[in-house]
Design an enzyme around this catalytic site. Structure first.
Site, mmCIF file in Angstrom:
data_model
loop_
_atom_site.group_PDB
_atom_site.id
_atom_site.type_symbol
_atom_site.label_atom_id
_atom_site.label_comp_id
_atom_site.label_asym_id
_atom_site.label_seq_id
_atom_site.Cartn_x
_atom_site.Cartn_y
_atom_site.Cartn_z
ATOM 1 N N HIS A 1 90.552 64.088 58.353
ATOM 2 C CA HIS A 1 90.427 65.255 59.443
ATOM 3 C C HIS A 1 91.549 64.827 60.311
ATOM 4 C CE1 HIS A 1 88.265 63.116 62.650
ATOM 5 N NE2 HIS A 1 87.381 62.625 61.696
ATOM 6 N N ASP B 1 90.441 56.910 63.772
ATOM 7 C CA ASP B 1 89.402 57.870 63.664
ATOM 8 C C ASP B 1 90.170 59.380 63.903
ATOM 9 O OD1 ASP B 1 87.497 59.865 62.965
ATOM 10 O OD2 ASP B 1 86.043 59.078 64.624
ATOM 11 N N HIS C 1 86.405 56.462 68.821
ATOM 12 C CA HIS C 1 86.347 57.140 69.669
ATOM 13 C C HIS C 1 86.731 56.687 71.307
ATOM 14 C CE1 HIS C 1 83.857 60.620 67.850
ATOM 15 N NE2 HIS C 1 84.679 59.993 66.848
ATOM 16 N N ASP D 1 86.934 58.895 56.077
ATOM 17 C CA ASP D 1 86.777 58.730 57.402
ATOM 18 C C ASP D 1 86.522 57.478 57.995
ATOM 19 O OD1 ASP D 1 86.526 60.082 59.979
ATOM 20 O OD2 ASP D 1 85.432 61.415 59.368
ATOM 21 N N GLU E 1 86.922 68.389 63.163
ATOM 22 C CA GLU E 1 85.617 67.532 62.508
ATOM 23 C C GLU E 1 84.801 66.968 63.673
ATOM 24 O OE1 GLU E 1 83.384 64.177 61.276
ATOM 25 O OE2 GLU E 1 84.913 64.270 62.813
ATOM 26 N N GLU E 2 85.735 66.711 64.983
ATOM 27 C CA GLU E 2 84.816 66.071 65.722
ATOM 28 C C GLU E 2 84.273 66.896 66.789
ATOM 29 O OE1 GLU E 2 84.838 63.011 65.787
ATOM 30 O OE2 GLU E 2 86.535 61.970 65.155
HETATM 31 ZN ZN LIG Z 1 85.106 60.425 64.898
#
Ligand SMILES: [Zn+2]
Length: 358
Positions: free
Chosen positions: A66, A180, A320, A235, A212-213
């Site tokens: 993503h 990520d 994150h 991922d 995606e998030e």
């Molecule tokens: Zn993520």
């Protein structure tokens, strides 16, 4: 690692693109992808995919990263000039304060700003508050709401982490933002490079989804449009190994991850076995992983008649956040597994996987 690959990692981890604001990442990805595939399919509400044609009677296999990273959006401008925000993706409030970000206005300006941090001097005598990420104000140095507006700042502007990518003293370790999931983006490009000149026994759909998030949104659209027979989400997962407790899952340098379970996907046994067999045949280190969070693989069950899916990837520390520490050998193992699966899965393998007899 080859210098070309390292430069690609720096480029994609430093590029800034959060959910709904992926254009810069999407454009770079599309131009790097185009020479490696036969056709490109792109849709700003879904993602960017390269189609690499192999055996026409073989299965259609999608490998998808993503494009987005976690960030924030401006929700309000206070009279002081401070910005209230809404998170895009999941943030631990403990990692948000006193970090550098970039503010992207809708008029195309980019401004540096920071997430405010409460100085210890102001905390004397106060109980530790139950802070949420959305409670933290952002400070671009504006004196008032009017001044922020004069600079073109408005509700709906995007705020994205800003961090230089750095190789650590241990050459196997890197610190960057957005592993990520620029990990997945770089993995797709590196795997496609390794597959140049190879005619696979399948058609490959290799690319990356948007948003995606914030709820696996692009994946639903791209799966619906491209209709693969089998789906691999590529991922990042959260490593949990710093305190050295034995038995923890998601250890750096222990190989690529095979997710056997997350809240959105229970990986079917035959698919687990196929991945394990492929990894072992090619001497690729891997570790099984049970994840508390989902990936785009979770979208697969909600599309069409349902598409068999699994997430593959790497475990990295402090995902994150602005500063993710990750392993070069794990990244290389993930690339090797994608290449090996792309070469291996023919119609017979696929039929056995989904329980069809020939
Ligand atoms: Zn993520």
């Amino acid at each position: 690692m080859e210098e070309k690959c390292w430069q690609r990692i720096v480029k994609y981890t430093e590029l800034q693109g959060t959910s709904g604001q992926e254009e810069a990442v999407a454009q770079a990805f599309q131009s790097d992808l185009t020479p490696l595939v036969d056709e490109v399919w792109a849709n700003p509400d879904a993602g960017v995919f390269g189609i690499k044609k192999g055996q026409p009677s073989g299965p259609k296999i999608m490998f998808a990263a993503h494009l987005d990273e976690v960030g924030f959006m401006v929700a309000a401008i206070l009279p002081t000039g401070a910005l209230q925000v809404v998170p895009l993706g999941g943030w631990n409030p403990m990692t948000v304060s006193a970090q550098r970000f970039t503010l992207f206005t809708k008029k195309g300006q980019q401004y540096p700003l920071v997430s405010a941090g409460l100085a210890p001097h102001l905390m004397r005598g106060r109980a530790q508050a139950d802070v949420k990420a959305a409670d933290i104000l952002f400070d671009a140095g504006f004196e008032s709401a009017a001044q922020a507006a004069d600079f073109g700042v408005a509700v709906g502007d995007f705020i994205v982490p800003s961090t230089p990518t750095t190789r650590l003293a241990n050459p196997n370790r890197v610190v960057s933002k957005a592993w990520d999931n620029r990990f997945g983006v770089v993995t797709i490009l590196t795997a496609l490079e390794a597959l140049q000149g190879v005619r696979t026994p399948n058609t490959l759909l290799m690319g990356a989804n948007v948003q995606e998030e914030v709820g696996l949104r692009g994946a639903k659209a791209s799966l619906q449009a491209l209709q693969p027979d089998l789906f691999f989400a590529i991922d990042s997962s959260a490593a949990n190994d710093l305190d050295q407790q034995a038995g923890r899952q998601g250890q750096l340098d222990q190989g690529t991850l095979l997710r056997v379970f997350d809240p959105t996907v229970v990986t079917r046994p035959k698919l687990q076995a196929l991945i394990q067999q492929t990894a072992e045949e090619n001497d690729i280190p891997y570790q099984s992983f049970v994840s508390p969070g989902g990936t785009d693989a979770g979208a697969s069950a909600q599309v069409g008649m349902g598409i068999p899916a699994v997430a593959l990837g790497v475990a990295s520390r402090s995902i994150h956040s602005h500063e993710t520490v990750w392993s070069v050998p794990d990244f290389e193992a993930a690339v090797a597994l994608v290449v090996a699966l792309a070469k291996k899965i023919d119609q017979k393998t696929y039929d056995e996987l989904v329980g069809r007899s020939c």
